[in-house]
Structures are given as C-alpha cells and as structure tokens.
Design a protein around this motif. Structure first.
Motif, PDB file in Angstrom:
ATOM      1  N   MET A 132       2.521  38.195  12.202  1.00 44.12           N
ATOM      2  CA  MET A 132       3.226  37.528  13.269  1.00 44.12           C
ATOM      3  C   MET A 132       4.735  37.584  13.054  1.00 44.12           C
ATOM      4  O   MET A 132       5.490  37.498  13.981  1.00 44.12           O
ATOM      5  CB  MET A 132       2.721  36.084  13.323  1.00 44.12           C
ATOM      6  N   GLY A 133       5.171  37.774  11.802  1.00 48.53           N
ATOM      7  CA  GLY A 133       6.593  37.822  11.490  1.00 48.53           C
ATOM      8  C   GLY A 133       7.311  38.961  12.190  1.00 48.53           C
ATOM      9  O   GLY A 133       8.423  38.798  12.676  1.00 48.53           O
ATOM     10  N   ALA A 134       6.690  40.131  12.220  1.00 52.22           N
ATOM     11  CA  ALA A 134       7.312  41.282  12.877  1.00 52.22           C
ATOM     12  C   ALA A 134       7.458  41.035  14.369  1.00 52.22           C
ATOM     13  O   ALA A 134       8.471  41.421  14.977  1.00 52.22           O
ATOM     14  CB  ALA A 134       6.494  42.540  12.625  1.00 52.22           C
ATOM     15  N   LEU A 135       6.472  40.393  14.966  1.00 52.67           N
ATOM     16  CA  LEU A 135       6.533  40.091  16.399  1.00 52.67           C
ATOM     17  C   LEU A 135       7.640  39.077  16.684  1.00 52.67           C
ATOM     18  O   LEU A 135       8.383  39.219  17.652  1.00 52.67           O
ATOM     19  CB  LEU A 135       5.180  39.561  16.887  1.00 52.67           C
ATOM     20  N   ASP A 158      10.337  38.681  14.872  1.00 55.55           N
ATOM     21  CA  ASP A 158      11.598  39.403  14.693  1.00 55.55           C
ATOM     22  C   ASP A 158      11.938  40.229  15.926  1.00 55.55           C
ATOM     23  O   ASP A 158      13.086  40.248  16.373  1.00 55.55           O
ATOM     24  CB  ASP A 158      11.530  40.326  13.474  1.00 55.55           C
ATOM     25  N   LEU A 159      10.938  40.894  16.479  1.00 55.39           N
ATOM     26  CA  LEU A 159      11.150  41.705  17.671  1.00 55.39           C
ATOM     27  C   LEU A 159      11.572  40.828  18.848  1.00 55.39           C
ATOM     28  O   LEU A 159      12.487  41.179  19.601  1.00 55.39           O
ATOM     29  CB  LEU A 159       9.873  42.480  18.018  1.00 55.39           C
ATOM     30  N   ALA A 160      10.930  39.684  19.004  1.00 56.98           N
ATOM     31  CA  ALA A 160      11.281  38.767  20.090  1.00 56.98           C
ATOM     32  C   ALA A 160      12.708  38.269  19.930  1.00 56.98           C
ATOM     33  O   ALA A 160      13.461  38.172  20.910  1.00 56.98           O
ATOM     34  CB  ALA A 160      10.299  37.599  20.138  1.00 56.98           C
ATOM     35  N   LYS A 161      13.110  37.959  18.700  1.00 59.52           N
ATOM     36  CA  LYS A 161      14.474  37.488  18.454  1.00 59.52           C
ATOM     37  C   LYS A 161      15.491  38.583  18.740  1.00 59.52           C
ATOM     38  O   LYS A 161      16.545  38.323  19.302  1.00 59.52           O
ATOM     39  CB  LYS A 161      14.613  36.999  17.016  1.00 59.52           C
ATOM     40  N   LYS A 162      15.177  39.821  18.374  1.00 57.94           N
ATOM     41  CA  LYS A 162      16.071  40.945  18.653  1.00 57.94           C
ATOM     42  C   LYS A 162      16.204  41.164  20.158  1.00 57.94           C
ATOM     43  O   LYS A 162      17.297  41.408  20.667  1.00 57.94           O
ATOM     44  CB  LYS A 162      15.575  42.216  17.981  1.00 57.94           C
TER      45      LYS A 162
END
Length: 72
Positions: free
Chosen positions: A1-4, A6-10
């Motif tokens: 879930m961390g990568a998702l 991070d992507l949402a924050k970017k």
C-alpha cells in the motif's frame, strides 16, 4: 500500500503545482470542442437506453457538466 500512497501523493503534488495550467487547459477552446462531442454522445446514448423517458433531465445534466469544461 506504501507505493500506492506515494503515487497518490506525487499525483496530488503535480496537480497542486500545475493547477493554473490544468485549469487553463480545461477552459480552452479545444477542450470545449472535445467535451461537447463527448457529452453529446453520452447524453444521446443514455437517452436511447432510457427510451427517451428522461430526456429533459439528461439534457440538464449534460448542460451542467458542459459548464465546467471548456469555454462555453
């Protein structure tokens, strides 16, 4: 879930940094032409599927959506 996350924050950061350019693109004449065609096609299809029973409501929804994209 961390990568998702991070992507949402970017993505959120990108939108925030470029909000003026994004808004200008949404209010362009080109966006108006494309949105009119898409909204007309969707409204026509929904009207066909519902047998024309909700034509006025569909037209009103289409017009409301159109006010938020493009120049007119």
């Amino acid at each position: 879930m961390g990568a998702l996350d991070d992507l949402a924050k970017k993505a959120q950061g990108f939108v925030e940094e470029n909000k003026d350019q994004i808004q200008a693109a949404l209010k362009s004449e080109q966006a108006e032409d494309v949105s009119d065609k898409v909204l007309d096609a969707v409204a026509d299809k929904i009207d066909d599927v519902t047998g024309g029973k909700h034509s006025d409501a569909i037209k009103n929804a289409r017009d409301t959506a159109d006010k938020h994209v493009g120049t007119e």
